[in-house]
Structure formats: structure tokens, C-alpha cells
Design an enzyme around this catalytic site. Structure first.
Site, PDB file in Angstrom:
ATOM      1  N   LYS A 180      86.818 102.461  72.125  1.00 55.87           N
ATOM      2  CA  LYS A 180      85.696 102.097  70.655  1.00 55.87           C
ATOM      3  C   LYS A 180      86.787 102.158  70.021  1.00 55.87           C
ATOM      4  O   LYS A 180      87.469 103.635  69.606  1.00 55.87           O
ATOM      5  CB  LYS A 180      84.634 103.309  70.397  1.00 55.87           C
ATOM      6  CG  LYS A 180      84.067 103.136  69.126  1.00 55.87           C
ATOM      7  CD  LYS A 180      83.560 103.388  69.172  1.00 55.87           C
ATOM      8  CE  LYS A 180      82.537 103.453  67.270  1.00 55.87           C
ATOM      9  NZ  LYS A 180      81.415 104.157  66.996  1.00 55.87           N
ATOM     10  N   LYS A 234      84.607  98.588  72.660  1.00 58.16           N
ATOM     11  CA  LYS A 234      83.910  97.102  71.006  1.00 58.16           C
ATOM     12  C   LYS A 234      85.519  97.837  70.508  1.00 58.16           C
ATOM     13  O   LYS A 234      85.604  98.956  70.691  1.00 58.16           O
ATOM     14  CB  LYS A 234      83.039  98.979  70.656  1.00 58.16           C
ATOM     15  CG  LYS A 234      82.356  98.875  69.134  1.00 58.16           C
ATOM     16  CD  LYS A 234      80.901  99.472  69.542  1.00 58.16           C
ATOM     17  CE  LYS A 234      80.668  99.728  68.134  1.00 58.16           C
ATOM     18  NZ  LYS A 234      80.115 100.466  68.037  1.00 58.16           N
TER      19      LYS A 234
HETATM   20  C1  PBG Z   1      78.259 104.726  65.043  1.00 57.34           C
HETATM   21  C2  PBG Z   1      77.953 103.219  65.550  1.00 57.34           C
HETATM   22  C3  PBG Z   1      79.108 102.368  64.560  1.00 57.34           C
HETATM   23  C4  PBG Z   1      79.099 101.043  65.290  1.00 57.34           C
HETATM   24  C5  PBG Z   1      78.095 101.410  66.882  1.00 57.34           C
HETATM   25  N1  PBG Z   1      76.898 103.228  66.612  1.00 57.34           N
HETATM   26  C6  PBG Z   1      79.922 102.251  63.334  1.00 57.34           C
HETATM   27  C7  PBG Z   1      80.941 103.494  63.529  1.00 57.34           C
HETATM   28  O1  PBG Z   1      81.877 104.193  64.369  1.00 57.34           O
HETATM   29  O2  PBG Z   1      81.548 103.823  62.298  1.00 57.34           O
HETATM   30  C8  PBG Z   1      79.284  99.889  65.034  1.00 57.34           C
HETATM   31  C9  PBG Z   1      78.581  98.355  65.602  1.00 57.34           C
HETATM   32  C10 PBG Z   1      78.853  97.697  64.498  1.00 57.34           C
HETATM   33  O3  PBG Z   1      79.700  97.254  64.051  1.00 57.34           O
HETATM   34  O4  PBG Z   1      78.123  96.211  64.926  1.00 57.34           O
HETATM   35  N2  PBG Z   1      78.987 106.034  65.623  1.00 57.34           N
END
Ligand code: PBG
Length: 310
Positions: A180, A234
Site C-alpha cells: 500500500k 494499492k
Molecule cells: C484506510 C484506507 C484508505 C483506503 C482504504 N483503506 C485510505 C488511507 O490509507 O488513507 C483508500 C481507498 C481509496 O482511496 O479508495 N486505511
């Protein structure tokens, strides 16, 4: 004559945002076409997903400000928004749909970070993992099928895995957000769960540097070693090289998340009259499959499934 890659509704996971109340719909301005729904609306959408052949939904709560706190303790409440939504979906469609739940504290903290922070605002890894275990168990007890830790703390997969085993949630799977990235594409999501306005600073101490590809493979290796059943990359489209590298190197299913900023970009293109929505959606989703994805989390799941079923 021959088509190497096929996209099907069965490849899609549909993220849905939950809000309090009954019969409530709250459109999310930065995600045009996406709304938060109260549990009854979530249940209706779960029904629609089943009808369209979408095998799984992912739930994200927009917790009221008065239920947020420094330590995000609402994450452990067996009657919190997330748990109520899980139960509403189960009541409506039984086991016909998979329910994936996000493990991270950002929907519950008053500072919008994914974990507990020290006085300097720095996220505390080990203290956070303890709370995340409680959060995961809480979701499993409410009926979640797949626990998806998105917090990026070190060591959380192994700790959550053993807690699930010892609490006899042996059939609950873990889909780790293993790779991520600290991305500029999450803005609309943070609006959707109400953490955007609260967040000070960024998440760069625990999310990955977009410059690093090898590091992603190390994170994936660690999470598999610790017991992840599948892994996620992601954001999606800008990181398809990572998807392919993970797919080639490891023998677990790899998923990707077409995140909120990617969705918003397509919507902006459509609004500007420079692209055809249906074509853009199907082409981007097909590209995830070509890169090696076993499945894709996308806010377009419903639309894409309808198009594919036509
Ligand atoms: C929370 C989380 C996030 C997303 C999914 N779970 C945001 C972040 O890490 O700030 C992002 C998903 C998206 O942008 O569609 N930890």
C-alpha cells in the site's frame, strides 16, 4: 479469435460506505455517483450484488465525530456502525455474499491516522497492532469473511492470524493490503469516511514510497509468511507493474484496489467530455486482469457487472 484475458462480475469486489440512520443516503461530492448508505441501503446493495454475480462487498464506516477519539476505541465496539452493517447484510442475503472489512483505525480516530500516535503525532506500531487485533476479532465475531488490514503496521498479519485461530475464527481469511503506497489518490476516500478534514500531516511513515518496487515484494513476502491468504496492491492502475511482479513471484491470489482518486479521475474525464465512462471502466478493469489480478476492488463494480451481464 483468441482472447487471453476475460473480465467477469466474479472478479469484482464492491466497496461501500456506511452511515448511521435508516433510509439514509449521503452523496459524496468528491466521488460523484457514490453515496454513503445506512445499513438498510447497504443490505439492498448486497442483494443487487448477488443478483449481478459480484461475490464480495467491502465495508467502510463513516463514524460520527462524537464517536471518534484519540485512541479509536470505537473500533472495538461490537455494536459499532461496521458491525451493524455486517449483520444487516447477513440478515438480508445470508452467506450468498462475501463481506470484506478494513482493519485500520482511521475511521475511528480524531486525528485521522490509521493507528495510535505519540505526542509528536508519530504512529506507534506495536500499541496499534494490539488494538487492530481487537478490531479484527470484533469484525469476525460480527460475521466478516475476509479481514483486510490496510494499516501497514509491521507484524500485524501474524498477530491477527493467531488471534483469529485462538478465537475459533479459523475460516476467516486475511487479505493483506501488503503493498500500500503513500498515495495522492486516496483523497476522496478520506472525505467518504470523514477522516480527510481531521488528518494532519501524511501517512508516509507507514505507507510505502511510490519509488519502491522491491520493497513491495518484501512486504508481500512478509505478509504471506505471517499467514495472509491473499494480498493487495494499492492504488491500482499506476501500480500494475507491482501487481505483475507479485503475481510472478508468489503463489497467492493478488488483488488490486482501483482507489477513490482513480474513480474520481475517470468521472472528471467523463464530466469534461473527454472520455466514455463505460469504455474507460471496462478497459481499466480488464487491464487489472491482464496484469495478473485475481480480483479488483472498484467503486464501479455494480456498473461493470451490469455492463458485463448485458
Ligand atoms: C484506510 C484506507 C484508505 C483506503 C482504504 N483503506 C485510505 C488511507 O490509507 O488513507 C483508500 C481507498 C481509496 O482511496 O479508495 N486505511
Amino acid at each position: 479469435m483468441h482472447c487471453e484475458t476475460v473480465l467477469q462480475p466474479a472478479d469484482l469486489i464492491w466497496p461501500l460506505f456506511v452511515t448511521d440512520g435508516k433510509g439514509a443516503e449521503e452523496p459524496i461530492p468528491s466521488l460523484p455517483g457514490v453515496s454513503r448508505w445506512s445499513s438498510d441501503g447497504i443490505a439492498l446493495r448486497a442483494k443487487a450484488a448477488v443478483e449481478q454475480g459480484i461475490p464480495c462487498i467491502a465495508l467502510f464506516p463513516n463514524t460520527q465525530p462524537d464517536r471518534r477519539s484519540e485512541n479509536g476505541i470505537e473500533a472495538l465496539n461490537p455494536d459499532n456502525l461496521m458491525c451493524r452493517a455486517i449483520r444487516a447484510v447477513r440478515d438480508a442475503v445470508g452467506d450468498d455474499i462475501g463481506i470484506l472489512t478494513d482493519v485500520a483505525l482511521d475511521p475511528y480516530t480524531s486525528h485521522g491516522q490509521d493507528g495510535l500516535i505519540d505526542d509528536a503525532g508519530y504512529v506507534l506500531n506495536d500499541d496499534t497492532v494490539e488494538v487492530l487485533v481487537g478490531q479484527a476479532l470484533n469484525q469476525a465475531a460480527a460475521g466478516a469473511d475476509i479481514i483486510a488490514p490496510s494499516d501497514m503496521m509491521d507484524g500485524r498479519i501474524g498477530t491477527i492470524r493467531s488471534a483469529l485461530e485462538s478465537e475459533s475464527h479459523v475460516n476467516v481469511q486475511i487479505m493483506s493490503y501488503a503493498a500500500k503506497y503513500a498515495s495522492a489518490f486516496y483523497g476522496p476516500f478520506r472525505d467518504a469516511v470523514g477522516s480527510g478534514g481531521l488528518l494532519k500531516g501524511d501517512k508516509k511513515t507507514y505507507q510505502m514510497d511510490p519509488a519502491n518496487g522491491e520493497e513491495a515484494l518484501r512486504e508481500v513476502a512478509m505478509d504471506i509468511e505471517e499467514g495472509a491468504d491473499s494480498v493487495m496492491v494499492k492504488p491500482g492502475l499506476p501500480y500494475l507493474d507491482i501487481v505483475r511482479a507479485v503475481k510472478d513471484r508468489f503463489e497467492v491470489p493478488v488483488f488490486a484496489y482501483q482507489v477513490s482518486g482513480e474513480y474520481a479521475m475517470i468521472e472528471a474525464a467523463v464530466a469534461a467530455g473527454v472520455g466514455d465512462r463505460n469504455a474507460l471502466v471496462l478497459e481499466t478493469l480488464l487491464s487489472f486482469k491482464r496484469a495478473g489480478c485475481s480480483g479488483i476492488l472498484t467503486y464501479y463494480a455494480d456498473l461493470a457487472a451490469r455492463l458485463l451481464n448485458e
